[in-house]
Each structure stands twice: as C-alpha cells, then as structure tokens.
Scaffold this active site. Sequence first.
Site, short mmCIF file in Angstrom:
data_model
loop_
_atom_site.label_atom_id
_atom_site.label_comp_id
_atom_site.label_asym_id
_atom_site.label_seq_id
_atom_site.Cartn_x
_atom_site.Cartn_y
_atom_site.Cartn_z
N ILE A 16 10.03 -4.90 9.42
CA ILE A 16 10.82 -5.41 10.56
C ILE A 16 10.13 -6.63 11.16
CG2 ILE A 16 11.97 -4.82 12.73
CD1 ILE A 16 11.68 -1.83 11.92
N ASP A 62 -7.34 -5.78 12.83
CA ASP A 62 -6.89 -4.43 13.13
C ASP A 62 -6.66 -4.34 14.64
OD1 ASP A 62 -6.72 -1.73 13.71
OD2 ASP A 62 -8.50 -1.15 12.55
N LYS A 88 4.04 4.66 9.92
CA LYS A 88 5.44 5.05 10.16
C LYS A 88 6.00 6.15 9.26
CE LYS A 88 7.56 1.69 7.08
NZ LYS A 88 8.69 0.86 6.79
N SER A 128 11.72 4.54 18.54
CA SER A 128 12.51 5.04 17.40
C SER A 128 13.52 6.08 17.85
CB SER A 128 11.54 5.67 16.39
OG SER A 128 12.24 6.39 15.41
N TYR A 154 4.20 11.69 13.88
CA TYR A 154 4.70 10.32 14.00
C TYR A 154 5.66 10.21 15.19
CZ TYR A 154 7.69 6.29 13.44
OH TYR A 154 8.41 5.15 13.71
N LYS A 158 5.56 8.09 19.15
CA LYS A 158 6.55 7.23 19.82
C LYS A 158 6.88 7.78 21.20
CE LYS A 158 6.74 4.25 16.53
NZ LYS A 158 6.11 2.93 16.68
N LEU A 205 16.15 6.45 2.35
CA LEU A 205 17.31 6.45 1.45
C LEU A 205 17.54 5.13 0.72
CD1 LEU A 205 19.76 7.99 0.34
CD2 LEU A 205 21.05 7.20 2.34
P1 NAD Z 1 5.77 -1.60 8.24
O1 NAD Z 1 4.75 -0.59 7.81
O2 NAD Z 1 6.51 -2.34 7.20
O3 NAD Z 1 5.08 -2.66 9.21
C1 NAD Z 1 4.02 -2.33 10.06
C2 NAD Z 1 2.96 -3.42 9.89
O4 NAD Z 1 1.87 -3.12 10.78
C3 NAD Z 1 2.38 -3.50 8.48
O5 NAD Z 1 2.36 -4.83 8.05
C4 NAD Z 1 0.96 -2.95 8.64
O6 NAD Z 1 0.06 -3.55 7.74
C5 NAD Z 1 0.66 -3.31 10.08
N1 NAD Z 1 -0.31 -2.44 10.72
C6 NAD Z 1 -0.29 -1.09 10.86
N2 NAD Z 1 -1.36 -0.68 11.55
C7 NAD Z 1 -2.07 -1.80 11.87
C8 NAD Z 1 -3.27 -2.04 12.60
N3 NAD Z 1 -4.00 -1.05 13.11
N4 NAD Z 1 -3.69 -3.30 12.77
C9 NAD Z 1 -2.99 -4.34 12.24
N5 NAD Z 1 -1.85 -4.19 11.55
C10 NAD Z 1 -1.41 -2.92 11.36
O7 NAD Z 1 6.77 -0.83 9.23
P2 NAD Z 1 8.18 -1.30 9.82
O8 NAD Z 1 9.24 -0.53 9.14
O9 NAD Z 1 8.25 -2.76 9.87
O10 NAD Z 1 8.06 -0.70 11.29
C11 NAD Z 1 7.61 -1.50 12.37
C12 NAD Z 1 7.58 -0.65 13.63
O11 NAD Z 1 8.88 -0.12 13.88
C13 NAD Z 1 6.65 0.56 13.56
O12 NAD Z 1 6.06 0.72 14.83
C14 NAD Z 1 7.57 1.69 13.25
O13 NAD Z 1 7.07 2.92 13.71
C15 NAD Z 1 8.82 1.29 14.01
N6 NAD Z 1 10.07 1.86 13.50
C16 NAD Z 1 10.40 1.69 12.18
C17 NAD Z 1 11.58 2.23 11.70
C18 NAD Z 1 11.96 2.11 10.25
O14 NAD Z 1 12.78 2.89 9.77
N7 NAD Z 1 11.42 1.14 9.50
C19 NAD Z 1 12.44 2.93 12.57
C20 NAD Z 1 12.06 3.07 13.91
C21 NAD Z 1 10.87 2.53 14.36
C1 WQD Z 2 18.33 9.17 5.64
C2 WQD Z 2 19.21 10.25 5.00
C3 WQD Z 2 17.99 12.07 4.04
C4 WQD Z 2 16.15 9.98 0.69
C5 WQD Z 2 13.50 8.08 9.03
C6 WQD Z 2 12.42 8.54 9.99
C7 WQD Z 2 12.75 8.13 11.39
C8 WQD Z 2 13.02 6.64 11.49
C9 WQD Z 2 14.03 6.22 10.49
C10 WQD Z 2 10.97 5.51 12.05
C11 WQD Z 2 18.72 11.66 5.31
C12 WQD Z 2 18.77 11.34 2.98
C13 WQD Z 2 16.89 10.26 1.82
C14 WQD Z 2 16.55 10.55 -0.56
C15 WQD Z 2 18.42 11.59 0.56
N1 WQD Z 2 11.84 5.88 11.21
N2 WQD Z 2 18.00 11.05 1.77
N3 WQD Z 2 17.69 11.33 -0.57
O1 WQD Z 2 15.29 10.60 7.93
O2 WQD Z 2 17.02 9.24 9.17
O3 WQD Z 2 14.70 8.68 9.40
O4 WQD Z 2 13.64 6.67 9.18
O5 WQD Z 2 10.91 5.67 13.25
O6 WQD Z 2 11.68 8.50 12.18
O7 WQD Z 2 12.35 9.96 9.90
O8 WQD Z 2 15.85 8.22 7.21
O9 WQD Z 2 16.10 7.07 5.08
O10 WQD Z 2 14.53 9.04 5.20
O11 WQD Z 2 16.97 9.45 5.32
O12 WQD Z 2 19.41 12.33 0.51
O13 WQD Z 2 15.92 10.37 -1.61
O14 WQD Z 2 19.12 10.12 3.57
O15 WQD Z 2 17.99 13.46 3.80
O16 WQD Z 2 19.85 12.46 5.46
P1 WQD Z 2 15.76 9.30 8.42
P2 WQD Z 2 15.79 8.40 5.65
#
Ligand code: NAD
Ligand code: WQD
Length: 341
Positions: A16, A62, A88, A128, A154, A158, A205
């Site tokens: 992101i 870091d 994450k 999240s 995790y 949050k 997914l």
């Molecule tokens: P990501 O792992 O792709 O990106 C996180 C980045 O942070 C990585 O580049 C990693 O190297 C860096 N990082 C982690 N710990 C670090 C540290 N101590 N010092 C410096 N860099 C560090 O994850 P993302 O999917 O881009 O998620 C970004 C944020 O959004 C996270 O806080 C995650 O919890 C939150 N979030 C993600 C999702 C999702 O589904 N991707 C959903 C809800 C919330």
């Molecule tokens: C989506 C749907 C699975 C893989 C996760 C984190 C949540 C947030 C968002 C960070 C579910 C189904 C998945 C597969 C499947 N992240 N699935 N076969 O669980 O909504 O949320 O990401 O904050 O904290 O838990 O996302 O993409 O894992 O799953 O059937 O091989 O797809 O069961 O119903 P989820 P997901």
Amino acid sequence: MSNSKYILVTGGAGYIGSHTVVELVENGFSPVIVDDFRNSQESSIDGIERITGKSVTLRRIDVCDFASLEGVFSEFNFEGIIHFAAHKAVGESVEKPLAYYRNNLLGLINCLDLAVKYKVENFVFSSSCTIYGEPKNEKVVTEESEIQIANSPYGNTKQIGEEIINDLVASGANIKILNLRYFNPVGAHFSSQIGELPIGKPNNLLPAVAQTAIGKIDKITVHGNDYDTTDGTCVRDYIHVTDVANAHVKGIAWLQSQKNSLVENINIGTGQGTSVLEIIHTFEEVSGRKLNWEFGKRREGDVVEIYADVTKSKAILNWEAKKTVKDAVKDAWNWEKRISD
Ligand code: NAD
Ligand code: WQD
C-alpha cells in the site's frame, strides 16, 4: 501551517505504501520513505521511479530504532506522517506474537513520539477492518460499530494502536490523527510497475488466485461453501489499492485544513460486498483462463460477511472508491503476468 511538502511514509516500499508514494508525488507532495525492506523489495522503488519519473527519497531504517528514526526527523521538516510500517500476517502473528507486538507497537510509539517532539501535526495510521471482527447482527459496519475482541495478535496490535493514539490525543498533545481502517486492498498500479509481492505461499485471496492462474500454485482451495451468504462463500469489501492510496492524500489534505488536535476513525472500503466465488469468476472472465479450484473446509477465524459503510469517508475526506473489483482483478492479473515473465 508550514509550507513543507515533505511527508514521511514509513513502510513506503511495501504494497500500500508504494502506491501511496506515487499518489503523493502526483499530488505535489515530496514523500520520504523509511523502510528496512523486511517485507518488500528494492524493485518497488524502481517501479515508483518509472511511474513518477522522479527519484525516490529513501532512508533504509528500522522504525523501531529510535535514534536512527530521529535522524530522519532532524533531516527533513515534515508536514505529515503516514505510518504503514508493520507486520501484517494474521497467521504468523499467532506463532510470533512478541515480534508483532514489538514491531507494530514500538514502531507506532516511536513515530508518535517524534511527531510530537518535532511538531509534525498531521498523522495517518494504517488501521484495519480486522478490528470489527465478526460483526454482530450486521454485515455493513460503520465507524461506530462495536470493536470485537481481537482474534489474533495482529488484530490486537491495530486495536491497541488506536488506543495509544486516543490516549495521546486525550493527553492534550498537539497532533491530528486519522486512523484509516482499510478493508481488503487488492489489485496493482494500472501500469504494472508496482503491486503486491507476497513472500512464500500467499494467504490472501487475490494473490492466491493470480498465482493459480499463472501456474505457480496447482489449485486454489475455497475455504468453505456452507456459509449463510448468497453463494455460501465468505463476503468481503475488496478495494483497489490505488483508491486506498488516494485516501491517504485526501486524508493529509483534510488534516492540514483542521486547526485543533483530533482523532478520527474512517473506514476505507467500497461499500460493496463480493464473495470468494464472485472473485474467482471475475478472474476467469478477465484472464480468459479456467482456474483450478475446489471447495475445502472453512478457514478458522474467518469472518462470514463484512463490508464498509462509507458515509463518513465521503462526508469528511470527500473521498470514495473510483475503481471496481473488476478493475482490481484486471490489474492484479497484469501484475502477476509481469512479475512472472
Ligand atoms: P507490506 O508488508 O507490503 O508493507 C509494509 C512495509 O513496512 C514493508 O515494506 C516492510 O518492509 C516495512 N516494515 C515493516 N516493519 C518495518 C520496520 N520496523 N521498519 C521499517 N520498515 C518496516 O504491507 P501492506 O499490505 O502495504 O500494509 C501496510 C499497512 O497497512 C500495515 O500497517 C498493515 O497492517 C495495514 N493493513 C494492510 C491491509 C492489507 O490487506 N494489505 C489491510 C489493513 C491494514
Ligand atoms: C478473503 C476471503 C478466505 C485464500 C485479511 C486479514 C485482515 C486484513 C485483510 C490486514 C476469505 C478466502 C482466501 C484462499 C480462500 N488485513 N480465501 N482461499 O481474511 O478478509 O483479511 O486481509 O489488516 O486482517 O485477516 O482476507 O484475502 O485472506 O481472505 O477461500 O486461498 O478469501 O477464506 O473468505 P481476509 P483474505
């Protein structure tokens, strides 16, 4: 208000974060990435530079290392901070809880501490939808919906992160904070220069579907087909990562326009629910490939059906998702093809 355009983006090399850095540059900001690449690759920096045509400012640090992070605060006069850096993976957090609490909470505390010390007033925190858990008697959640007991370390990081922020603002600190509660970010930049780079077998997914289509995974298992939903599979609010990224630019702009200390929680979703089977069928349509999939057991801890009420993001940030799930699936597929070349 200062005139600085520098925005600190922790975790800016990640999924992101990299898309947000692009949006920031395209909206006239000067992002400074702090990332130690523990869950990302240098190629994301090259991708950002190819898209924007500008060189990226990067500090390989870091965020848990307070002294090094402070060095970045003394180097730049930041207008705002977007704090993405965190671990994450839900499953991994159950196995390594201390690593998750240390990284996600210490990193946040260091960033908040330095924001206050260096008078950086605009702060966006990556929260999240996981904090809502399994919503009681509702599928669509507003920011006022009850926060459920976290079902993973995790998720707990949050929830605790938001509590730390609430306590800091309540203490009278001069800071304005947005907790953006993302639903399910998916897809990639339409240019295919940046996207998600999962390490190991993907749990989420969309990457799992894309890797099945390209042949890296033999077969995808749909976790459960007997849920009380339209087709028996779980329903989520999948939102294009570029839309998520844009919400941060709107968020920083809104914070800049506010005078007093505050904390706001805002859902970042589309407001639409999509089932697992709908995603698979959309992927088949977009890619023209038949996916090898089968029904399997329910996945432990899965929420049945959840999507965002997006009234508040429209009203406060003047932001709403512009791209469709089909756009996201198309971009995810193009990205997968590119990285598998
Ligand atoms: P990501 O792992 O792709 O990106 C996180 C980045 O942070 C990585 O580049 C990693 O190297 C860096 N990082 C982690 N710990 C670090 C540290 N101590 N010092 C410096 N860099 C560090 O994850 P993302 O999917 O881009 O998620 C970004 C944020 O959004 C996270 O806080 C995650 O919890 C939150 N979030 C993600 C999702 C999702 O589904 N991707 C959903 C809800 C919330
Ligand atoms: C989506 C749907 C699975 C893989 C996760 C984190 C949540 C947030 C968002 C960070 C579910 C189904 C998945 C597969 C499947 N992240 N699935 N076969 O669980 O909504 O949320 O990401 O904050 O904290 O838990 O996302 O993409 O894992 O799953 O059937 O091989 O797809 O069961 O119903 P989820 P997901």
